[in-house]
Design a protein around this motif. Structure first.
Motif, PDB file in Angstrom:
ATOM      1  N   LEU A  32      32.538  26.868  35.898  1.00 43.33           N
ATOM      2  CA  LEU A  32      32.916  26.740  34.762  1.00 43.33           C
ATOM      3  C   LEU A  32      33.037  24.817  35.249  1.00 43.33           C
ATOM      4  CD1 LEU A  32      33.666  25.352  31.838  1.00 43.33           C
ATOM      5  CD2 LEU A  32      35.650  25.946  32.151  1.00 43.33           C
ATOM      6  N   ASN A  33      32.280  23.740  34.550  1.00 45.52           N
ATOM      7  CA  ASN A  33      32.060  22.043  35.185  1.00 45.52           C
ATOM      8  C   ASN A  33      32.153  22.087  36.573  1.00 45.52           C
ATOM      9  OD1 ASN A  33      32.458  21.505  32.027  1.00 45.52           O
ATOM     10  ND2 ASN A  33      34.426  21.514  32.703  1.00 45.52           N
ATOM     11  N   GLY A  34      31.256  22.862  37.042  1.00 44.84           N
ATOM     12  CA  GLY A  34      31.053  22.620  38.843  1.00 44.84           C
ATOM     13  C   GLY A  34      31.544  23.026  39.206  1.00 44.84           C
ATOM     14  N   GLU A  35      33.329  24.078  38.848  1.00 47.40           N
ATOM     15  CA  GLU A  35      33.891  24.438  39.606  1.00 47.40           C
ATOM     16  C   GLU A  35      34.600  25.705  39.521  1.00 47.40           C
ATOM     17  OE1 GLU A  35      38.487  22.674  40.395  1.00 47.40           O
ATOM     18  OE2 GLU A  35      38.218  22.773  37.988  1.00 47.40           O
ATOM     19  N   GLU A  36      34.588  26.738  40.483  1.00 52.27           N
ATOM     20  CA  GLU A  36      34.756  28.114  40.327  1.00 52.27           C
ATOM     21  C   GLU A  36      36.341  28.248  39.960  1.00 52.27           C
ATOM     22  OE1 GLU A  36      34.112  32.122  43.036  1.00 52.27           O
ATOM     23  OE2 GLU A  36      34.274  30.744  44.258  1.00 52.27           O
ATOM     24  N   ARG A  37      36.484  29.020  39.030  1.00 52.79           N
ATOM     25  CA  ARG A  37      37.219  29.689  38.423  1.00 52.79           C
ATOM     26  C   ARG A  37      38.002  30.744  38.179  1.00 52.79           C
ATOM     27  NH1 ARG A  37      39.184  24.542  36.079  1.00 52.79           N
ATOM     28  NH2 ARG A  37      40.765  24.769  35.173  1.00 52.79           N
ATOM     29  N   ALA A  38      38.869  31.341  37.763  1.00 52.01           N
ATOM     30  CA  ALA A  38      39.150  32.649  37.518  1.00 52.01           C
ATOM     31  C   ALA A  38      40.003  32.527  36.113  1.00 52.01           C
ATOM     32  CB  ALA A  38      40.436  33.150  38.337  1.00 52.01           C
ATOM     33  N   LEU A  39      39.622  33.841  35.443  1.00 53.45           N
ATOM     34  CA  LEU A  39      39.524  33.997  34.263  1.00 53.45           C
ATOM     35  C   LEU A  39      40.753  34.614  34.058  1.00 53.45           C
ATOM     36  CD1 LEU A  39      39.182  32.962  31.224  1.00 53.45           C
ATOM     37  CD2 LEU A  39      37.370  34.402  31.220  1.00 53.45           C
ATOM     38  N   VAL A  40      41.498  34.188  33.362  1.00 50.54           N
ATOM     39  CA  VAL A  40      42.606  35.632  32.887  1.00 50.54           C
ATOM     40  C   VAL A  40      43.149  35.627  31.280  1.00 50.54           C
ATOM     41  CG1 VAL A  40      45.804  35.956  33.706  1.00 50.54           C
ATOM     42  CG2 VAL A  40      43.654  34.548  34.860  1.00 50.54           C
ATOM     43  N   LEU A  41      43.252  37.044  31.189  1.00 50.28           N
ATOM     44  CA  LEU A  41      43.681  37.107  29.999  1.00 50.28           C
ATOM     45  C   LEU A  41      45.019  37.695  30.001  1.00 50.28           C
ATOM     46  CD1 LEU A  41      42.596  38.171  26.877  1.00 50.28           C
ATOM     47  CD2 LEU A  41      42.016  40.274  28.816  1.00 50.28           C
ATOM     48  N   LEU A  42      45.704  36.580  28.406  1.00 53.18           N
ATOM     49  CA  LEU A  42      47.171  37.363  29.133  1.00 53.18           C
ATOM     50  C   LEU A  42      47.367  38.886  27.526  1.00 53.18           C
ATOM     51  CD1 LEU A  42      49.100  33.549  28.370  1.00 53.18           C
ATOM     52  CD2 LEU A  42      47.758  34.737  30.259  1.00 53.18           C
ATOM     53  N   ASP A  43      48.959  39.098  27.831  1.00 60.68           N
ATOM     54  CA  ASP A  43      48.976  40.246  26.928  1.00 60.68           C
ATOM     55  C   ASP A  43      49.805  39.844  25.624  1.00 60.68           C
ATOM     56  OD1 ASP A  43      48.305  42.272  28.731  1.00 60.68           O
ATOM     57  OD2 ASP A  43      50.798  41.697  29.319  1.00 60.68           O
ATOM     58  N   ASP A  44      49.645  38.234  24.934  1.00 58.22           N
ATOM     59  CA  ASP A  44      49.692  37.101  24.327  1.00 58.22           C
ATOM     60  C   ASP A  44      49.120  37.546  23.153  1.00 58.22           C
ATOM     61  OD1 ASP A  44      52.825  35.752  24.662  1.00 58.22           O
ATOM     62  OD2 ASP A  44      51.328  36.252  26.075  1.00 58.22           O
ATOM     63  N   SER A  64      31.064  26.469  27.097  1.00 58.35           N
ATOM     64  CA  SER A  64      32.050  27.479  27.770  1.00 58.35           C
ATOM     65  C   SER A  64      33.246  27.129  27.894  1.00 58.35           C
ATOM     66  CB  SER A  64      31.277  26.682  29.265  1.00 58.35           C
ATOM     67  OG  SER A  64      30.693  25.926  29.392  1.00 58.35           O
ATOM     68  N   ASP A  65      33.808  25.230  28.260  1.00 54.92           N
ATOM     69  CA  ASP A  65      34.854  25.373  28.092  1.00 54.92           C
ATOM     70  C   ASP A  65      36.000  25.468  26.642  1.00 54.92           C
ATOM     71  OD1 ASP A  65      37.439  23.915  28.818  1.00 54.92           O
ATOM     72  OD2 ASP A  65      35.864  21.872  29.894  1.00 54.92           O
ATOM     73  N   ALA A  89      48.437  28.553  27.944  1.00 56.89           N
ATOM     74  CA  ALA A  89      47.072  28.993  27.905  1.00 56.89           C
ATOM     75  C   ALA A  89      45.956  28.164  27.433  1.00 56.89           C
ATOM     76  CB  ALA A  89      46.891  30.118  27.663  1.00 56.89           C
ATOM     77  N   HIS A  90      44.862  29.063  26.694  1.00 51.30           N
ATOM     78  CA  HIS A  90      43.954  28.450  25.555  1.00 51.30           C
ATOM     79  C   HIS A  90      42.772  29.735  25.002  1.00 51.30           C
ATOM     80  CE1 HIS A  90      41.061  28.488  29.331  1.00 51.30           C
ATOM     81  NE2 HIS A  90      40.402  28.947  28.366  1.00 51.30           N
ATOM     82  N   ILE A  91      42.694  29.524  23.544  1.00 51.30           N
ATOM     83  CA  ILE A  91      42.101  30.162  23.275  1.00 51.30           C
ATOM     84  C   ILE A  91      40.525  30.255  23.526  1.00 51.30           C
ATOM     85  CG2 ILE A  91      40.849  30.745  20.516  1.00 51.30           C
ATOM     86  CD1 ILE A  91      42.892  29.168  19.317  1.00 51.30           C
ATOM     87  N   PRO A  92      40.254  31.271  24.083  1.00 51.02           N
ATOM     88  CA  PRO A  92      38.651  31.667  25.099  1.00 51.02           C
ATOM     89  C   PRO A  92      37.537  30.926  24.209  1.00 51.02           C
ATOM     90  CG  PRO A  92      39.602  33.616  24.569  1.00 51.02           C
ATOM     91  CD  PRO A  92      39.944  32.614  24.012  1.00 51.02           C
ATOM     92  N   SER A  93      36.130  30.285  24.525  1.00 53.43           N
ATOM     93  CA  SER A  93      35.646  30.440  24.364  1.00 53.43           C
ATOM     94  C   SER A  93      34.663  30.780  24.589  1.00 53.43           C
ATOM     95  CB  SER A  93      34.792  28.894  25.640  1.00 53.43           C
ATOM     96  OG  SER A  93      34.223  29.737  26.478  1.00 53.43           O
ATOM     97  N   CYS A  94      32.970  30.447  23.783  1.00 55.99           N
ATOM     98  CA  CYS A  94      31.725  31.954  23.584  1.00 55.99           C
ATOM     99  C   CYS A  94      31.529  32.624  24.708  1.00 55.99           C
ATOM    100  CB  CYS A  94      30.813  30.827  22.862  1.00 55.99           C
ATOM    101  SG  CYS A  94      30.658  30.869  21.250  1.00 55.99           S
ATOM    102  N   LEU A  95      31.887  31.405  26.002  1.00 55.01           N
ATOM    103  CA  LEU A  95      31.187  31.928  27.745  1.00 55.01           C
ATOM    104  C   LEU A  95      32.366  33.263  27.814  1.00 55.01           C
ATOM    105  CD1 LEU A  95      30.246  32.533  30.263  1.00 55.01           C
ATOM    106  CD2 LEU A  95      31.148  30.301  30.629  1.00 55.01           C
TER     107      LEU A  95
END
Length: 159
Positions: A32-44, A64-65, A89-95
């Motif tokens: 994302l934006n030139g940076e490797e990231r880890a996506l984590v899904l919360l239980d909420d 994507s962001d 946290a945040h609301i997921p984008s389309c990606l």
């Protein structure tokens, strides 16, 4: 009250996909934006309207962001976006929504199939994207004042 969430993770500390990480389940690595990231899904699970029908929200059309989209939504008064940010946290984008669907298809996470979930990417002043996790259906026709579910995510930079 805003939760303090893990901010970064070392590549060597990443668990296997589908294992606990940062208050949720590790979904995948992505860029994302030139940076490797880890996506984590919360239980909420949150429920609410995306935002005001007819209001174009500048800064919320990023495919994507999800964090940038969610911040723009919150600044425009979206209660569901404010709730997601309060969780650290945040609301997921389309990606990010598509990455969640891939993790569900791989049996790594559980997502409700019975209702459409909001994504943070705005389609127009009148609609935003949503995803049906039964079959990965991506819809850009969700009226922003409709109540839908949100499964918040975290996106951690990998160091």
């Amino acid at each position: 009250m805003t939760q303090v969430a893990q901010q970064t993770i070392a590549a060597a500390d990443l668990p296997e996909r589908g294992q606990p990480l940062a208050g949720g389940i590790f979904v995948t690595r992505y860029w994302l934006n030139g940076e490797e990231r880890a996506l984590v899904l919360l239980d909420d699970e949150l429920s609410g309207e995306w935002g005001e029908y007819g209001l174009d929200v500048p800064g919320s059309k990023n495919y994507s962001d999800g964090e940038a989209n969610t911040r723009a939504m919150a600044e425009a008064g979206s209660e569901i976006a404010i709730k997601a940010l309060e969780l650290g946290a945040h609301i997921p984008s389309c990606l990010e929504g598509q990455l969640l669907m891939a993790a569900k298809a791989d049996g790594l996470v559980t997502l409700r199939n019975d209702r459409l979930h909001w994504l943070s990417t705005q389609h127009s002043a009148y609609s935003a994207y949503g995803m049906g996790f039964e079959d990965g259906w991506l819809s850009g026709s969700g009226g922003k004042s409709s109540e839908r579910l949100v499964r918040p995510v975290r996106s951690l930079p990998i160091r």
